[in-house]
Scaffold this motif. Structure first.
Motif, PDB file in Angstrom:
ATOM      1  N   SER A 143       5.941   3.145  -1.941  1.00 48.14           N
ATOM      2  CA  SER A 143       5.483   2.503  -0.576  1.00 48.14           C
ATOM      3  C   SER A 143       6.875   2.157   0.340  1.00 48.14           C
ATOM      4  O   SER A 143       6.469   1.429   1.083  1.00 48.14           O
ATOM      5  CB  SER A 143       4.580   1.391  -0.776  1.00 48.14           C
ATOM      6  N   THR A 155       0.693  -1.252   0.080  1.00 46.07           N
ATOM      7  CA  THR A 155      -0.153   0.139  -0.141  1.00 46.07           C
ATOM      8  C   THR A 155       0.923   1.248   0.137  1.00 46.07           C
ATOM      9  O   THR A 155       1.976   1.264   0.867  1.00 46.07           O
ATOM     10  CB  THR A 155      -0.957   0.189   1.306  1.00 46.07           C
ATOM     11  N   SER A 156       0.624   2.233  -0.775  1.00 45.50           N
ATOM     12  CA  SER A 156       1.355   3.449  -1.163  1.00 45.50           C
ATOM     13  C   SER A 156       1.439   4.279  -0.047  1.00 45.50           C
ATOM     14  O   SER A 156       0.359   4.427   0.908  1.00 45.50           O
ATOM     15  CB  SER A 156       1.083   4.060  -2.411  1.00 45.50           C
TER      16      SER A 156
END
Length: 390
Positions: free
Chosen positions: A306, A297-298
């Motif tokens: 990320s 997830t960034s």
């Protein structure tokens, strides 16, 4: 010195009336504040967890051959979570009074077992990053150490202390001045220093150095990370300074709106990285990395990056990477780069240096939408490498 007056101070000490001791001694004229009274004043400040002020007092009446003076200095450093600074003073005290208790303090300093490890998140975020870094021994001492009793002129019980006193780890004033001067010399004038709310026992702030005639970008440097030496593995301790500050660079048009994560995430992750040695009782060095999450997830919807990679300072004079404190200790400066998950996988497989060669044309300034250099169609050797990623 009037023995009745000294006994009064000891009685107040036994009654835990430390502030009253401080008030009495500080009310005396300066000429009446003898080295012995300054020592008792420092002891009282230790007992209310004001270690830095206690150290300033002790160093104003330096007596490096005195057992009690060395023990008090070591004690103040030790319980303010500075083992490498506490150790030589405990060792000197041990020469005068070689008890098992002091030997135990020395052992704890060497292993940094007493460091208060906490996993609480930075107040500004609820994310728990997944770390991809070399971790050191995670054993810690969570139990307060009972003060030993010494059969010497002043027993150790005169400086009782508790881990539950809320002490915050900071640089000593002269060390803080040296680090700030270093930042301004090599990164530019500090326009502002941003404080952040945290439940941790260490205070780390961010210095904002705006673009200038030399560098057309912001430089952000931590201030306070190096107040706590990192728990470096023993085999590297002669090669790597235990004190570290981190930097990052941002575009000249970057907005410092901490209420909007689109602009705040680089600062937040600089702090998360800076607190990692405290949170994990570990260390950071060139090539170490960490990820925002296990599922890539960034950092923010505005970017697909990320992960964080720790590298040497970029586009700087060689002397910028090391700051010498007044006592001769070194604070090292490194830089962090946000990277894509594909780049992290490349780094894990081939090493940080190989990745930086591959990223040679991307520059060191944070850019949320920069080219991902490790997509399948770009996995080939670069030509005309940039000198600014190394």
């Amino acid at each position: 010195m009037d023995p009745i007056f000294l006994q009064t101070l000891e009685d107040l000490h036994d009654a835990n009336e430390y502030q009253e001791i401080i008030d009495i001694i500080e009310a005396l004229p300066k000429y009446a504040q003898t080295p012995e009274l300054i020592g008792l004043l420092a002891r009282a400040y230790c007992n209310i967890a004001e270690y830095d002020h206690a150290l300033e007092l002790l160093f104003s009446v330096r007596d490096s051959e005195d057992f009690v003076w060395n023990f008090r200095v070591g004690f103040a450093y030790y319980f303010s979570h500075r083992p490498s600074q506490a150790q030589p003073y405990f060792e000197q005290a041990f020469l005068h009074n070689p008890t098992p208790e002091i030997a135990d303090y020395i052992k704890r300093c060497r292993s940094a077992e007493f460091i208060n490890k906490t996993r609480s998140a930075i107040h500004a975020t609820k994310e728990n990053p997944t770390y991809n870094t070399l971790k050191a021994n995670e054993e810690t001492c969570d139990t307060p150490i009972e003060p030993p009793v010494l059969n010497d002129p002043l027993p150790l019980e005169e400086v009782p202390i508790s881990h539950d006193n809320g002490a915050i780890i900071n640089y000593l004033p002269h060390d803080l001045s040296a680090v700030q001067a270093h930042i301004e010399q090599y990164f530019g004038e500090i326009a502002t220093i941003l404080p952040f709310t945290s439940e941790r026992t260490q205070d780390i702030r961010l210095c904002i150095c705006p673009p200038n005639a030399t560098n057309n970008y912001y430089t952000i440097s931590t201030l306070g990370m190096g107040a706590l030496p990192m728990n470096i593995p023993e085999e590297y301790r002669t090669q790597i300074p235990a004190r570290l500050e981190l930097t990052m660079t941002l575009p000249s048009d970057w907005e410092f709106d901490l209420s909007d994560n689109r602009w705040a995430w680089p600062l937040r992750w600089l702090l998360i990285t800076a607190y990692l040695p405290l949170d994990e009782n570990t260390w950071l060095d060139y090539g170490h990395s960490l990820s925002a999450s296990a599922d890539d997830t960034s950092f923010d919807p505005s970017t697909k990056q990320s992960c964080i990679l720790v590298v040497n300072l970029q586009d700087r004079a060689e002397d910028a990477s090391h700051c010498t404190l007044p006592d001769g200790e070194t604070v090292r400066f490194l830089q962090i780069l946000p990277i894509y998950p594909e780049e992290l996988k490349y780094k894990i497989q081939y090493g940080a240096t190989a990745l930086l060669r591959h990223m040679s044309n991307t520059g060191h300034i944070v850019c949320p939408y920069r080219l991902n250099t490790c997509t399948p169609d770009l996995l080939y050797s670069r030509i005309n490498p940039s000198p600014y990623l190394c």
